[in-house]
Write an enzyme that holds these catalytic residues in place. Structure first.
Site, PDB file in Angstrom:
ATOM      1  N   HIS A 151     -15.312 -69.956  78.685  1.00 56.42           N
ATOM      2  CA  HIS A 151     -14.270 -70.142  77.672  1.00 56.42           C
ATOM      3  C   HIS A 151     -14.360 -68.974  76.712  1.00 56.42           C
ATOM      4  O   HIS A 151     -15.464 -68.518  76.395  1.00 56.42           O
ATOM      5  CB  HIS A 151     -14.520 -71.444  76.894  1.00 56.42           C
ATOM      6  N   LYS A 162     -19.580 -72.091  80.972  1.00 59.11           N
ATOM      7  CA  LYS A 162     -19.215 -73.436  81.423  1.00 59.11           C
ATOM      8  C   LYS A 162     -20.139 -73.922  82.553  1.00 59.11           C
ATOM      9  O   LYS A 162     -20.851 -73.116  83.170  1.00 59.11           O
ATOM     10  CB  LYS A 162     -17.759 -73.407  81.904  1.00 59.11           C
TER      11      LYS A 162
HETATM   12  P1  ADP Z   1      -8.143 -70.353  78.654  1.00 62.64           P
HETATM   13  O1  ADP Z   1      -9.507 -70.962  78.952  1.00 62.64           O
HETATM   14  O2  ADP Z   1      -7.900 -69.135  79.507  1.00 62.64           O
HETATM   15  O3  ADP Z   1      -7.913 -70.096  77.188  1.00 62.64           O
HETATM   16  P2  ADP Z   1      -6.409 -72.688  78.376  1.00 62.64           P
HETATM   17  O4  ADP Z   1      -6.837 -72.730  76.948  1.00 62.64           O
HETATM   18  O5  ADP Z   1      -4.935 -72.684  78.653  1.00 62.64           O
HETATM   19  O6  ADP Z   1      -7.054 -71.433  79.145  1.00 62.64           O
HETATM   20  O7  ADP Z   1      -7.011 -73.926  79.177  1.00 62.64           O
HETATM   21  C1  ADP Z   1      -8.321 -74.385  78.933  1.00 62.64           C
HETATM   22  C2  ADP Z   1      -9.028 -74.653  80.247  1.00 62.64           C
HETATM   23  O8  ADP Z   1      -8.396 -75.739  80.934  1.00 62.64           O
HETATM   24  C3  ADP Z   1      -8.973 -73.504  81.265  1.00 62.64           C
HETATM   25  O9  ADP Z   1      -9.970 -72.537  81.030  1.00 62.64           O
HETATM   26  C4  ADP Z   1      -9.169 -74.232  82.570  1.00 62.64           C
HETATM   27  O10 ADP Z   1     -10.546 -74.528  82.801  1.00 62.64           O
HETATM   28  C5  ADP Z   1      -8.422 -75.543  82.335  1.00 62.64           C
HETATM   29  N1  ADP Z   1      -7.012 -75.505  82.786  1.00 62.64           N
HETATM   30  C6  ADP Z   1      -5.975 -74.939  82.116  1.00 62.64           C
HETATM   31  N2  ADP Z   1      -4.814 -75.123  82.768  1.00 62.64           N
HETATM   32  C7  ADP Z   1      -5.122 -75.844  83.873  1.00 62.64           C
HETATM   33  C8  ADP Z   1      -4.360 -76.384  84.955  1.00 62.64           C
HETATM   34  N3  ADP Z   1      -3.040 -76.224  84.995  1.00 62.64           N
HETATM   35  N4  ADP Z   1      -5.000 -77.071  85.928  1.00 62.64           N
HETATM   36  C9  ADP Z   1      -6.334 -77.262  85.865  1.00 62.64           C
HETATM   37  N5  ADP Z   1      -7.111 -76.787  84.871  1.00 62.64           N
HETATM   38  C10 ADP Z   1      -6.525 -76.089  83.886  1.00 62.64           C
HETATM   39 MG    MG Z   2      -7.712 -71.427  75.579  1.00 64.76          MG
END
Ligand code: ADP
Ligand code: MG
Length: 184
Positions: A159, A10
């Protein structure tokens, strides 16, 4: 159980010069890079990449709500709502801002149990909760209270696909089959 998963380096990691560090952690674990591409994504591309269904928006919103609860913060006062789906929508907009700040590096990573192994190397979504030794835990201390107060997404460097089904969809979103290589 040879699987493929999508990793995205990212913008915060690109800006901080951590692309090489992240790739070498994946390689060190015995995973194979089978495709790589740098793109500067358009907003619509990022909007289509992240899910828009209520389930995903709710899970993202709940990350904020849980950490607010832990810290005794009032979501209504901070964000104007305590509805997880509404907060999820807000976060998705910030996430699109974040992911389009600089070019990103897309990688298809292959290996035994690659999906879960990569998630383990990457660590918890919220860097302040990620274990030391993980990419997110070693290179960030970001948290939802800080990020949401600054009206931005959590910056967590990478990601990684969450399940084999998500991996298939995400890889096909960015790569044609003939851009993914097979080698020993
Ligand atoms: P991951 O990347 O661990 O799979 P998610 O798919 O739930 O997590 O979320 C995608 C991305 O959105 C996260 O990597 C993060 O950058 C951002 N994100 C998720 N939840 C939040 C939040 N509550 N506040 C701010 N950014 C968030
Ligand atoms: Mg995710």
């Amino acid at each position: 159980m040879i699987e493929r998963t999508l990793v995205i380096i990212k913008p915060d990691a690109v800006k901080r010069g951590l692309m090489g560090e992240i790739i070498s952690r994946l390689e060190r674990a015995g995973l194979k890079i089978v495709a790589a591409k740098m793109v500067w994504a358009r907003r619509e591309q990022m909007e289509g990449f992240y899910p828009s269904d209520e389930g995903w928006l709710r899970s993202v919103g709940n990350k904020t709500l849980n950490s607010y609860k832990e810290m005794g913060l009032d979501p209504k006062a901070e964000l104007g709502t305590d509805d997880p789906v509404e907060i999820g929508r807000m976060v998705k907009r910030w996430l699109v801002d974040y992911m389009t700040e600089t070019p990103i590096l897309l990688l298809v990573v292959e290996g035994n149990h690659a999906v879960s192994v990569v998630r383990k190397l990457v660590g918890n979504t919220l860097p302040y909760k990620a274990e030391p030794g993980t990419i997110r835990g070693d290179f960030s201390v970001d948290s939802p209270d800080l990020a949401n107060r600054e009206k931005r997404s959590i910056r967590n460097l990478v990601h990684a696909s969450d399940s084999p089904e998500e991996a298939r969809r995400e890889i096909a979103y960015w790569f044609r089959e003939d851009e993914i290589y097979s080698y020993k």
